[in-house]
Design a protein around this motif. Structure first.
Motif, PDB file in Angstrom:
ATOM      1  N   GLN A  98       6.226   3.442  -8.885  1.00 39.61           N
ATOM      2  CA  GLN A  98       5.236   4.212  -9.625  1.00 39.61           C
ATOM      3  C   GLN A  98       4.713   5.362  -8.761  1.00 39.61           C
ATOM      4  O   GLN A  98       4.702   5.268  -7.522  1.00 39.61           O
ATOM      5  N   PRO A  99       4.264   6.446  -9.389  1.00 36.28           N
ATOM      6  CA  PRO A  99       3.733   7.575  -8.613  1.00 36.28           C
ATOM      7  C   PRO A  99       2.390   7.292  -7.955  1.00 36.28           C
ATOM      8  O   PRO A  99       2.067   7.863  -6.917  1.00 36.28           O
ATOM      9  N   PHE A 100       1.599   6.399  -8.558  1.00 44.50           N
ATOM     10  CA  PHE A 100       0.279   6.079  -8.030  1.00 44.50           C
ATOM     11  C   PHE A 100       0.159   4.578  -7.817  1.00 44.50           C
ATOM     12  O   PHE A 100       0.770   3.785  -8.521  1.00 44.50           O
ATOM     13  N   LEU A 101      -0.681   4.194  -6.847  1.00 43.50           N
ATOM     14  CA  LEU A 101      -0.933   2.779  -6.600  1.00 43.50           C
ATOM     15  C   LEU A 101      -2.195   2.338  -7.325  1.00 43.50           C
ATOM     16  O   LEU A 101      -3.244   2.979  -7.201  1.00 43.50           O
ATOM     17  N   PHE A 102      -2.090   1.262  -8.082  1.00 46.73           N
ATOM     18  CA  PHE A 102      -3.236   0.631  -8.720  1.00 46.73           C
ATOM     19  C   PHE A 102      -3.361  -0.796  -8.178  1.00 46.73           C
ATOM     20  O   PHE A 102      -2.368  -1.402  -7.769  1.00 46.73           O
ATOM     21  N   GLU A 103      -4.582  -1.308  -8.181  1.00 49.23           N
ATOM     22  CA  GLU A 103      -4.803  -2.636  -7.612  1.00 49.23           C
ATOM     23  C   GLU A 103      -3.917  -3.704  -8.257  1.00 49.23           C
ATOM     24  O   GLU A 103      -3.406  -4.597  -7.578  1.00 49.23           O
ATOM     25  N   GLU A 104      -3.728  -3.600  -9.573  1.00 48.88           N
ATOM     26  CA  GLU A 104      -2.930  -4.616 -10.263  1.00 48.88           C
ATOM     27  C   GLU A 104      -1.462  -4.591  -9.842  1.00 48.88           C
ATOM     28  O   GLU A 104      -0.730  -5.573 -10.040  1.00 48.88           O
ATOM     29  N   ASP A 105      -1.024  -3.461  -9.279  1.00 52.15           N
ATOM     30  CA  ASP A 105       0.370  -3.382  -8.828  1.00 52.15           C
ATOM     31  C   ASP A 105       0.670  -4.414  -7.739  1.00 52.15           C
ATOM     32  O   ASP A 105       1.819  -4.855  -7.594  1.00 52.15           O
ATOM     33  N   LEU A 106      -0.337  -4.783  -6.978  1.00 45.21           N
ATOM     34  CA  LEU A 106      -0.125  -5.725  -5.882  1.00 45.21           C
ATOM     35  C   LEU A 106       0.205  -7.127  -6.402  1.00 45.21           C
ATOM     36  O   LEU A 106       0.708  -7.975  -5.651  1.00 45.21           O
ATOM     37  N   LYS A 107      -0.057  -7.354  -7.686  1.00 46.17           N
ATOM     38  CA  LYS A 107       0.243  -8.651  -8.294  1.00 46.17           C
ATOM     39  C   LYS A 107       1.488  -8.591  -9.184  1.00 46.17           C
ATOM     40  O   LYS A 107       1.842  -9.590  -9.821  1.00 46.17           O
ATOM     41  N   ASN A 108       2.134  -7.444  -9.221  1.00 43.65           N
ATOM     42  CA  ASN A 108       3.316  -7.262 -10.071  1.00 43.65           C
ATOM     43  C   ASN A 108       4.515  -7.978  -9.445  1.00 43.65           C
ATOM     44  O   ASN A 108       4.931  -7.655  -8.332  1.00 43.65           O
ATOM     45  N   THR A 109       5.054  -8.946 -10.162  1.00 46.27           N
ATOM     46  CA  THR A 109       6.182  -9.734  -9.639  1.00 46.27           C
ATOM     47  C   THR A 109       7.507  -9.363 -10.302  1.00 46.27           C
ATOM     48  O   THR A 109       8.507 -10.065 -10.134  1.00 46.27           O
ATOM     49  N   THR A 110       7.512  -8.281 -11.039  1.00 47.83           N
ATOM     50  CA  THR A 110       8.742  -7.838 -11.689  1.00 47.83           C
ATOM     51  C   THR A 110       9.823  -7.572 -10.639  1.00 47.83           C
ATOM     52  O   THR A 110       9.562  -6.921  -9.626  1.00 47.83           O
ATOM     53  N   GLU A 111      11.014  -8.077 -10.879  1.00 51.24           N
ATOM     54  CA  GLU A 111      12.102  -7.898  -9.921  1.00 51.24           C
ATOM     55  C   GLU A 111      12.392  -6.409  -9.718  1.00 51.24           C
ATOM     56  O   GLU A 111      12.549  -5.655 -10.686  1.00 51.24           O
ATOM     57  N   GLY A 112      12.453  -5.985  -8.474  1.00 49.96           N
ATOM     58  CA  GLY A 112      12.754  -4.596  -8.164  1.00 49.96           C
ATOM     59  C   GLY A 112      11.549  -3.690  -8.108  1.00 49.96           C
ATOM     60  O   GLY A 112      11.661  -2.533  -7.694  1.00 49.96           O
ATOM     61  N   PHE A 113      10.377  -4.185  -8.512  1.00 51.57           N
ATOM     62  CA  PHE A 113       9.172  -3.349  -8.474  1.00 51.57           C
ATOM     63  C   PHE A 113       8.728  -3.172  -7.032  1.00 51.57           C
ATOM     64  O   PHE A 113       8.583  -4.130  -6.284  1.00 51.57           O
ATOM     65  N   LYS A 114       8.499  -1.910  -6.635  1.00 50.48           N
ATOM     66  CA  LYS A 114       8.151  -1.617  -5.247  1.00 50.48           C
ATOM     67  C   LYS A 114       6.911  -0.744  -5.170  1.00 50.48           C
ATOM     68  O   LYS A 114       6.860   0.332  -5.783  1.00 50.48           O
ATOM     69  N   THR A 115       5.905  -1.217  -4.440  1.00 49.39           N
ATOM     70  CA  THR A 115       4.780  -0.370  -4.082  1.00 49.39           C
ATOM     71  C   THR A 115       5.078   0.238  -2.715  1.00 49.39           C
ATOM     72  O   THR A 115       6.113  -0.050  -2.095  1.00 49.39           O
ATOM     73  N   PHE A 116       4.170   1.041  -2.223  1.00 49.63           N
ATOM     74  CA  PHE A 116       4.319   1.596  -0.878  1.00 49.63           C
ATOM     75  C   PHE A 116       4.502   0.488   0.160  1.00 49.63           C
ATOM     76  O   PHE A 116       5.287   0.613   1.102  1.00 49.63           O
ATOM     77  N   PHE A 117       3.807  -0.613  -0.036  1.00 48.50           N
ATOM     78  CA  PHE A 117       3.838  -1.706   0.933  1.00 48.50           C
ATOM     79  C   PHE A 117       5.167  -2.455   0.933  1.00 48.50           C
ATOM     80  O   PHE A 117       5.465  -3.205   1.862  1.00 48.50           O
ATOM     81  N   ASP A 118       5.970  -2.245  -0.104  1.00 48.00           N
ATOM     82  CA  ASP A 118       7.263  -2.925  -0.216  1.00 48.00           C
ATOM     83  C   ASP A 118       8.437  -2.077   0.268  1.00 48.00           C
ATOM     84  O   ASP A 118       9.579  -2.557   0.282  1.00 48.00           O
TER      85      ASP A 118
END
Length: 275
Positions: A98-118
């Protein structure tokens, strides 16, 4: 005057177009690519048009392979007069979902989903190596032919991401910023030995690397693709041919007092604020 021009990544859409245009100007072209079959195809197309070209296998991250490629170029075509560092690219492991980080993204367990931290450090390294080291090493090898000779130059391929980073692709944006900075550094460093160093900064051009990101299977634009067109005053993607005039100019002796510049070719993308 005919020159020997070495182009890395020349099996791809953009650099093969540049190679053919330079060949039509009477220059001898060494088409370098990791995929030697792709390089041979481009070289063969140039020869069929009456030009002089050879396809050469070259891994821009392998100094020994580049030295072998240089030996072949020297034996068949002569000393390198102009080097175009066209090899580069991105990697999914260096891209956020995603272009922006939202708090709920840290709980996203969808396969292949990557935040900056991943983001995978190996993916980041791959992108930096391919774009920056893949520019530095060919320059170390082929620029040795140019020292003290007239009419020699290097043309790097940066990106508009180097000026303003795009969302989702921090590794690629950072790597291309390094290429732009390196272009200026080299221009100063080589200024006393007759080698000019410049760069092109393409905006959005459809290639095999980004086609699935910007267009759907039916040819329509993805959401990100539409965002790009909406932000581009000229209202279209760049065509490979849009790189030709600037390439010919910077490789020509008419630009003999131009060094250390990075030329945007982006349809006005960087100039538009969005309002």
């Amino acid at each position: 005057m005919s020159k020997v021009i070495v182009i890395t990544g020349a099996g791809g859409i953009l650099c093969s177009t540049m190679a053919k245009a330079l060949a039509r100007e009477g220059h001898k072209i060494a088409v370098l690519d990791l995929n030697v079959q792709a390089a041979e195809v481009v070289a063969d197309e140039i020869r069929k048009e009456g030009g002089e070209a050879i396809g050469v296998a070259a891994n821009v991250l392998d100094k020994a392979a580049l030295e072998t490629a240089k030996k072949k170029v020297n034996e068949i075509l002569g000393n390198c007069d102009i080097l175009i560092n066209g090899a580069g690219g991105n990697h999914p492991l260096g891209t956020t979902s995603q272009p922006f980080l939202f708090e709920e993204d840290l709980k996203n367990t969808t396969e292949g989903f990557k935040t900056f931290f991943d983001l995978d450090p190996e993916g980041i390294k791959f992108v930096f190596n391919l774009n920056f080291i893949g520019t530095l090493l060919p320059t170390q090898i082929f620029a040795q032919d140019m020292v003290g000779r007239s009419g020699c130059s290097i043309l790097n391929i940066s990106s508009m991401n180097a000026f303003t980073p795009l969302t989702k692709i921090p590794a690629y944006s950072g790597a291309k910023a390094a290429v732009s900075n390196f272009t200026q550094w080299l221009a100063v460093h080589f200024s006393k030995v007759g080698i000019r160093v410049n760069a092109l900064a393409p905006g959005f051009f459809l290639t095999e690397q980004n086609r699935t990101l910007l267009t759907n299977s039916d040819g329509s634009l993805t959401q990100r693709g539409q965002q790009i067109i909406d932000q581009t005053p000229m209202g279209r993607y760049g065509q490979p041919e849009d790189l030709i005039s600037s390439t010919l100019f910077l490789c020509n002796d008419a630009s003999s007092f131009i060094t250390g510049v990075v030329i945007p070719i982006d349809g006005g993308f960087a100039a538009y604020s969005g309002v």
